[in-house]
Write an enzyme that holds these catalytic residues in place. Structure first.
Site, mmCIF file in Angstrom:
data_model
loop_
_atom_site.group_PDB
_atom_site.id
_atom_site.type_symbol
_atom_site.label_atom_id
_atom_site.label_comp_id
_atom_site.label_asym_id
_atom_site.label_seq_id
_atom_site.Cartn_x
_atom_site.Cartn_y
_atom_site.Cartn_z
ATOM 1 N N ARG A 3 11.465 -14.028 34.337
ATOM 2 C CA ARG A 3 10.411 -14.819 34.028
ATOM 3 C C ARG A 3 9.044 -14.875 35.498
ATOM 4 O O ARG A 3 9.526 -14.369 36.152
ATOM 5 C CB ARG A 3 11.160 -16.348 34.121
ATOM 6 C CG ARG A 3 11.774 -16.391 35.426
ATOM 7 C CD ARG A 3 11.296 -17.740 36.025
ATOM 8 N NE ARG A 3 10.650 -17.998 35.668
ATOM 9 C CZ ARG A 3 9.631 -17.446 37.245
ATOM 10 N NH1 ARG A 3 10.279 -16.648 38.122
ATOM 11 N NH2 ARG A 3 8.900 -18.427 37.406
ATOM 12 N N GLY A 4 8.013 -15.985 34.532
ATOM 13 C CA GLY A 4 6.485 -14.810 35.094
ATOM 14 C C GLY A 4 6.832 -13.957 34.725
ATOM 15 O O GLY A 4 6.523 -12.784 34.283
ATOM 16 N N ALA A 5 4.921 -14.210 34.653
ATOM 17 C CA ALA A 5 3.953 -14.164 33.870
ATOM 18 C C ALA A 5 4.111 -12.333 34.090
ATOM 19 O O ALA A 5 4.182 -10.934 33.335
ATOM 20 C CB ALA A 5 2.737 -14.488 34.042
ATOM 21 N N GLN A 49 12.160 -23.715 38.840
ATOM 22 C CA GLN A 49 11.652 -23.007 39.251
ATOM 23 C C GLN A 49 11.389 -22.828 41.477
ATOM 24 O O GLN A 49 11.337 -21.760 41.926
ATOM 25 C CB GLN A 49 10.681 -21.813 38.349
ATOM 26 C CG GLN A 49 11.256 -22.037 36.903
ATOM 27 C CD GLN A 49 10.582 -22.821 36.081
ATOM 28 O OE1 GLN A 49 11.152 -24.068 36.965
ATOM 29 N NE2 GLN A 49 10.712 -21.777 34.680
ATOM 30 N N ASN A 52 -0.535 -22.733 33.439
ATOM 31 C CA ASN A 52 0.512 -22.294 34.720
ATOM 32 C C ASN A 52 1.475 -23.161 34.054
ATOM 33 O O ASN A 52 1.361 -24.062 33.889
ATOM 34 C CB ASN A 52 0.001 -22.734 36.015
ATOM 35 C CG ASN A 52 0.768 -21.668 36.612
ATOM 36 O OD1 ASN A 52 1.463 -20.627 36.848
ATOM 37 N ND2 ASN A 52 1.216 -22.633 37.697
ATOM 38 N N LYS A 53 1.958 -22.987 34.822
ATOM 39 C CA LYS A 53 3.602 -24.405 34.529
ATOM 40 C C LYS A 53 2.773 -25.490 34.791
ATOM 41 O O LYS A 53 2.414 -26.468 35.410
ATOM 42 C CB LYS A 53 4.699 -23.864 35.538
ATOM 43 C CG LYS A 53 6.028 -25.354 35.429
ATOM 44 C CD LYS A 53 6.885 -24.820 34.359
ATOM 45 C CE LYS A 53 6.863 -23.019 34.320
ATOM 46 N NZ LYS A 53 7.211 -23.235 32.587
ATOM 47 N N ARG A 89 7.797 -15.313 23.716
ATOM 48 C CA ARG A 89 7.328 -16.616 24.532
ATOM 49 C C ARG A 89 6.070 -16.130 24.188
ATOM 50 O O ARG A 89 5.456 -15.763 23.945
ATOM 51 C CB ARG A 89 7.168 -16.629 25.667
ATOM 52 C CG ARG A 89 9.224 -16.678 26.290
ATOM 53 C CD ARG A 89 9.284 -16.678 27.815
ATOM 54 N NE ARG A 89 8.914 -18.434 28.458
ATOM 55 C CZ ARG A 89 8.802 -18.695 29.699
ATOM 56 N NH1 ARG A 89 9.351 -18.351 30.380
ATOM 57 N NH2 ARG A 89 8.320 -19.665 29.936
ATOM 58 N N ASP A 97 -0.764 -17.954 33.544
ATOM 59 C CA ASP A 97 -0.124 -17.713 32.625
ATOM 60 C C ASP A 97 -0.965 -16.665 32.116
ATOM 61 O O ASP A 97 -0.757 -15.739 31.067
ATOM 62 C CB ASP A 97 1.428 -18.485 31.827
ATOM 63 C CG ASP A 97 2.513 -18.239 32.331
ATOM 64 O OD1 ASP A 97 3.046 -18.558 33.215
ATOM 65 O OD2 ASP A 97 3.332 -17.546 31.754
#
Ligand code: MRU
Length: 342
Positions: A52-54, A202, A253-254, A95, A243
């Site tokens: 995970r994470g762009a 996270q 973003n998150k 995703r 992202d």
């Protein structure tokens, strides 16, 4: 050392034709590497956030294309390309928000198309070379983000971050944490406040883990403590990843990033987004065009608890939010620090 991958958190095992990832759903309890080679398992790994994470999703997708291409059985070139295209489309549906996923898949497909006159095994070699390039570029690009961002942090600076945009979210340095790592390399003492980042934690599980591993002073805070920290003057800068960044610099973003940006503006704390150019989406005019992933409400109700912490049937769980460019002081990329409101 988080893994034995020479300091990296994902890798391309070219000899055995595997994408190697660290299963992030198990951290910090267990450090387990997964060796993946089948589209279904790679799709699953991305969608349940094992990787995970762009930037990490992008690099993993590039390696996945190379690995899966080599496993295509068709000898006919047209059938080979049809299959490769369908693998690309399938992985692209794992995703919806991280631009790096689509960027990497398009780059790999374009690479194959550029050399379609070669034999299938030569095309596969070219794809493997390109996947290695994507991985190595990510390390170099994040290092440059770190160099530019470190100039914004004085000795003793206190940084607040959200989610995980560190080395677990890329290959080696990360984006939002790259300035912290480079500043630490320069001998500066940096203190990082880490939002735990509900619902999947996270920040608490991953960012705190990797910062502790790197020997950086870290304090995990509940997401609702950030305002009082800023009010107390304890935050010199907020740095998060992104992202996807629209043409007008609105940045997704998150979920929870937007409220940090609002509070930072209120308290006069600079709010930085750190992201590579591959996170910029030239097809999104503004944040309104960014697709926000909706995830299962079950993640809110109880995934990280022994028993459900919330009564059942709550089903509102957007994974990201969009911070308008008006609230972003500057975007730190591999090219430098781009101030938005000078
Ligand atoms: O849902 P996640 O854990 O993939 O969300 C990740 C983030 O929001 C990160 O901040 C973003 O991808 C940047 S990672 C360098």
């Amino acid at each position: 050392m988080i893994t034995d991958l020479n300091g990296a958190t994902l890798a391309f095992d070219r000899t055995d034709n595997h994408l190697v990832i660290l299963d992030q759903t198990l951290l910090p309890k267990e450090v387990k590497l997964l060796h993946l080679s089948v589209p279904d398992e790679i799709f699953e790994a991305i969608s349940v956030l094992r990787v995970r994470g762009a930037p990490a999703i992008g690099v993993a997708a590039a390696i996945a294309m190379a690995v899966c291409a080599k496993n295509i059985k068709m000898q006919d070139k047209q059938e080979y390309f049809t299959r490769l295209e369908s693998i690309k489309e399938y992985l692209a549906s794992s995703r919806p928000t991280a631009q790096n996923l689509f960027w990497a898949l398009e780059r790999m497909m374009a690479t194959a198309r550029q050399v379609e006159y070669l034999s299938i095994s030569q095309i596969n070699e070219r794809l493997a070379d390109e996947a290695e390039l994507v991985l190595n570029e990510d390390i170099a690009v994040c290092r440059r983000i770190g160099g530019h961002g470190a100039m914004l942090l004085g000795d003793g600076a206190c940084v607040l971050t959200h989610c995980n945009a560190g080395r677990l979210a890329a290959v080696k340095y990360g984006t939002a944490l790259a300035p912290v790592y480079v500043a630490a390399e320069q001998g500066k003492k940096i203190h990082v406040y880490v939002d735990e980042t509900r619902p999947l934690l996270q920040g608490a599980r991953l960012t705190a883990y990797e910062l502790a591993d790197a020997g950086i002073k870290t304090t995990v805070i509940c997401d609702n403590m950030a305002g009082s920290l800023m009010a107390a003057g304890k935050v010199d800068a907020v740095i998060t990843g992104a992202d996807r960044i629209a043409k007008n610099f609105d940045a997704a973003n998150k979920i929870g990033t937007l409220q940090l940006a609002v509070m930072a503006k209120h308290f006069g704390v600079p709010f930085y987004i750190a992201a590579p150019k591959s996170t910029f989406d030239p097809d999104c005019a503004s944040g309104n065009d960014i697709v926000i992933e909706m995830r299962s409400g079950s993640e809110i109700a109880g995934v990280w608890r022994e028993s459900a912490a919330v009564p059942p049937d709550f089903d509102y769980n957007p994974a990201f939010d969009v911070t308008p460019a008006a609230l972003i002081s500057a975007i730190i990329t591999e090219e430098g620090v781009h101030y938005l409101h000078e």
